[in-house]
Design a protein around this motif. Structure first.
Motif, short mmCIF file in Angstrom:
data_model
loop_
_atom_site.label_atom_id
_atom_site.label_comp_id
_atom_site.label_asym_id
_atom_site.label_seq_id
_atom_site.Cartn_x
_atom_site.Cartn_y
_atom_site.Cartn_z
N ARG A 180 0.86 -1.19 0.00
CA ARG A 180 0.00 0.00 0.00
C ARG A 180 0.90 1.24 0.00
O ARG A 180 1.87 1.30 0.75
CB ARG A 180 -0.91 0.02 1.21
N PRO A 181 0.54 2.23 -0.82
CA PRO A 181 1.41 3.40 -0.94
C PRO A 181 1.70 4.10 0.38
O PRO A 181 2.82 4.56 0.61
CB PRO A 181 0.63 4.31 -1.89
N HIS A 182 0.70 4.20 1.29
CA HIS A 182 0.92 4.96 2.52
C HIS A 182 1.80 4.21 3.52
O HIS A 182 2.24 4.79 4.51
CB HIS A 182 -0.40 5.37 3.17
N TYR A 183 2.05 2.92 3.28
CA TYR A 183 2.99 2.17 4.12
C TYR A 183 4.34 1.96 3.43
O TYR A 183 5.22 1.30 3.99
CB TYR A 183 2.41 0.79 4.47
N ARG A 184 4.50 2.51 2.26
CA ARG A 184 5.74 2.31 1.52
C ARG A 184 6.91 2.89 2.31
O ARG A 184 6.84 4.00 2.84
CB ARG A 184 5.64 2.98 0.14
N ALA A 185 8.02 2.12 2.37
CA ALA A 185 9.20 2.60 3.08
C ALA A 185 10.43 1.84 2.64
O ALA A 185 10.35 0.65 2.32
CB ALA A 185 9.02 2.43 4.59
N ASP A 186 11.55 2.52 2.63
CA ASP A 186 12.82 1.84 2.44
C ASP A 186 13.19 1.06 3.70
O ASP A 186 13.77 -0.02 3.62
CB ASP A 186 13.92 2.84 2.10
N LEU A 187 12.84 1.63 4.85
CA LEU A 187 13.04 0.94 6.13
C LEU A 187 11.88 1.29 7.04
O LEU A 187 11.60 2.46 7.28
CB LEU A 187 14.36 1.37 6.79
N SER A 188 11.21 0.25 7.54
CA SER A 188 10.08 0.46 8.45
C SER A 188 10.40 -0.17 9.79
O SER A 188 11.28 -1.03 9.92
CB SER A 188 8.80 -0.17 7.88
N TYR A 189 9.67 0.27 10.80
CA TYR A 189 9.79 -0.31 12.13
C TYR A 189 8.42 -0.28 12.79
O TYR A 189 7.75 0.75 12.81
CB TYR A 189 10.78 0.47 13.00
N MET A 190 7.99 -1.43 13.32
CA MET A 190 6.74 -1.50 14.08
C MET A 190 7.06 -1.90 15.51
O MET A 190 7.70 -2.92 15.75
CB MET A 190 5.77 -2.52 13.47
N PHE A 228 10.35 12.67 20.58
CA PHE A 228 11.03 11.74 19.69
C PHE A 228 11.71 12.52 18.56
O PHE A 228 11.14 13.46 18.01
CB PHE A 228 10.03 10.74 19.10
N PRO A 229 12.94 12.13 18.18
CA PRO A 229 13.71 12.92 17.20
C PRO A 229 13.29 12.64 15.75
O PRO A 229 14.02 12.02 14.97
CB PRO A 229 15.14 12.47 17.46
N TRP A 230 12.13 13.14 15.39
CA TRP A 230 11.63 12.91 14.04
C TRP A 230 12.49 13.67 13.02
O TRP A 230 13.10 14.69 13.33
CB TRP A 230 10.18 13.39 13.92
N ALA A 231 12.48 13.17 11.79
CA ALA A 231 13.12 13.85 10.66
C ALA A 231 12.08 13.98 9.55
O ALA A 231 11.03 13.32 9.57
CB ALA A 231 14.34 13.07 10.18
N ALA A 232 12.36 14.82 8.58
CA ALA A 232 11.39 15.09 7.52
C ALA A 232 11.02 13.84 6.73
O ALA A 232 9.91 13.74 6.19
CB ALA A 232 11.92 16.17 6.60
N ASN A 233 11.94 12.89 6.64
CA ASN A 233 11.67 11.68 5.86
C ASN A 233 11.32 10.48 6.74
O ASN A 233 11.34 9.34 6.27
CB ASN A 233 12.87 11.34 4.97
N ILE A 234 11.02 10.72 8.02
CA ILE A 234 10.51 9.66 8.89
C ILE A 234 9.01 9.89 9.08
O ILE A 234 8.60 10.91 9.65
CB ILE A 234 11.20 9.65 10.27
N TYR A 235 8.21 8.97 8.61
CA TYR A 235 6.76 9.08 8.71
C TYR A 235 6.27 8.20 9.86
O TYR A 235 6.96 7.28 10.31
CB TYR A 235 6.12 8.68 7.38
N PHE A 236 5.08 8.50 10.33
CA PHE A 236 4.58 7.84 11.54
C PHE A 236 3.13 7.41 11.34
O PHE A 236 2.31 8.16 10.81
CB PHE A 236 4.68 8.79 12.73
N VAL A 237 2.85 6.18 11.77
CA VAL A 237 1.47 5.68 11.81
C VAL A 237 1.20 5.27 13.24
O VAL A 237 1.89 4.41 13.79
CB VAL A 237 1.28 4.46 10.87
N ARG A 238 0.18 5.90 13.86
CA ARG A 238 -0.14 5.55 15.23
C ARG A 238 -0.62 4.11 15.27
O ARG A 238 -0.91 3.53 14.23
CB ARG A 238 -1.20 6.51 15.79
N HIS A 239 -0.73 3.56 16.46
CA HIS A 239 -1.01 2.14 16.67
C HIS A 239 -1.73 1.46 15.50
O HIS A 239 -2.79 1.89 15.07
CB HIS A 239 -1.85 1.96 17.93
N LEU A 240 -1.14 0.39 15.02
CA LEU A 240 -1.70 -0.38 13.91
C LEU A 240 -2.41 -1.62 14.44
O LEU A 240 -1.77 -2.46 15.10
CB LEU A 240 -0.59 -0.82 12.95
N PRO A 241 -3.70 -1.82 14.16
CA PRO A 241 -4.34 -3.07 14.55
C PRO A 241 -3.76 -4.23 13.74
O PRO A 241 -3.22 -4.02 12.65
CB PRO A 241 -5.81 -2.83 14.21
N PRO A 242 -3.86 -5.44 14.25
CA PRO A 242 -3.27 -6.58 13.54
C PRO A 242 -3.72 -6.73 12.09
O PRO A 242 -2.95 -7.21 11.26
CB PRO A 242 -3.72 -7.78 14.39
#
Length: 367
Positions: A180-190, A228-242
């Motif tokens: 999904r485009p809104h979850y696209r990332a070179d590196l993600s972390y959950m 939290f030390p956010w950067a312009a290219n770090i995006y955030f999604v609040r709690h994700l349900p399973p």
């Protein structure tokens, strides 16, 4: 087999790793002909983020206060084949009294947070979910952590029969999905925010994001502070349900696993997120800890980094090699790390504990 569990939560995945593990185990045990009855205190923060109001193929008892469910708990225990109390159960001490005085042939304790438990004991802190007398009265003590933690549970808490029951994944729930485009990332972390993961998270994600401003980074989780030390290219999604986890992992070029400090120090403690990401076929970058190679082969099924340079090197891995890593990790997970694997282990461990436990007269005691 009827298994009665007094635990933290199975109804809400918000801010904890217990729920998804128990959901997979309950489903796998049901497929093996067993039934799980789960008692969970109905607290506001889980009630407001509840994503499983009922336990399929089992029974979930939500209760506002322990005193209100003691009679019901006794009735459920009356014909139970095994009864279990888990770490972080809000009424762990009272539940342990009920279980240990009850008629279940096998009385078990499952510590899903063993490194935290042992670290708090070593610091002289009270561990509110442990019985004051320790774990010596239980027929079986299970640990989410293997290695030296098993010896420490015996030495510090008197556990007589200890065995690891590691995290796992339900492959019916975690499998490759359409990106999904809104979850696209070179590196993600959950992961839920944890102060003892922050240093590693900054090394392995935040600093790479600063050095690679043309790459996209994504964090999903709960309880992240404004500082939290956010950067312009770090995006955030609040709690994700399973239900969103599959798409999150499947949209990542690489996904990051960061182990809590106590768990990394102790080793042999794979996060459930590690298996969930692998089951989705996501290439994984992990911090290093003792015993990791017992679950995935470094550089063949998983990438390891100790610092920012190592994380950037992983991000520069070719798409073809990343795809191979993801496939191999998924194959290993489906072979060895599913909820069905762990359910079979749990069944065997309970049967062995039953066979080794001498018959004894039991009466249901007061809570």
């Amino acid at each position: 087999m009827k298994l009665v569990v007094f635990g933290l939560t199975v109804s809400s995945s918000w801010g904890n790793g217990h729920a998804t593990l128990w959901r997979g185990l309950c489903a796998a045990l049901a497929r093996r002909g067993h039934q799980v009855v789960f008692f969970e205190r109905d607290v506001p923060y889980y009630a407001h983020n509840r994503d499983l109001p009922e336990l399929p193929q089992g029974r979930l008892h939500l209760y506002p206060a322990w005193e209100q469910i003691v009679s019901l708990a006794r009735r459920e225990l009356a014909d139970a084949d095994a009864a279990m109390v888990t770490s972080y159960c809000p009424d762990g001490v009272a539940a342990a009294v009920l279980v240990l005085d009850g008629p279940a042939p096998v009385r078990a304790f499952y510590d899903l947070d063993t490194p935290v438990t042992l670290a708090r004991l070593a610091a002289g802190q009270r561990v509110e979910y442990l019985p004051p007398q320790g774990l010596g009265d239980f027929d079986l003590v299970l640990s989410y952590t293997g290695g030296g933690a098993l010896d420490e549970l015996s030495e510090r808490l008197g556990a007589r029969r200890v065995a690891p029951l590691y995290g796992s994944v339900d492959p019916d729930e975690y499998r490759p999905a359409e990106p999904r485009p809104h979850y696209r990332a070179d590196l993600s972390y959950m992961g839920t925010y944890a102060a003892d993961r922050q240093a590693k998270l900054e090394q392995l994600l935040v600093e790479p994001a600063r050095r690679l401003p043309d790459r996209r980074f994504l964090i999903g989780g709960a309880q992240y502070p404004d500082s939290f030390p956010w950067a312009a290219n770090i995006y955030f999604v609040r709690h994700l349900p399973p239900a969103e986890h599959r798409a999150f992992y499947s949209s990542s070029r690489v996904t990051l696993n960061v182990t809590r400090a106590a768990m990394a120090r102790m080793g042999y403690c794979p996060s459930g997120r590690l298996f969930e990401a692998a089951a989705c076929g996501a290439p994984i970058l992990s911090d290093a800890w003792q015993g990791l190679e017992a679950f995935f082969r470094p550089d063949s099924e998983i990438l390891i980094a100790d610092d920012t340079v190592g994380a950037i090197r992983a991000l520069l891995t070719s798409d073809e090699e990343l795809a191979r890593l993801g496939r191999r990790a998924r194959e290993r997970t489906l072979d060895e790390h599913t909820a069905a694997n762990r359910a079979a282990e749990l069944e065997r461990l309970i049967e062995e504990a039953h066979a080794r436990t001498p018959a004894r007269a039991r009466s249901v005691g007061a809570a």
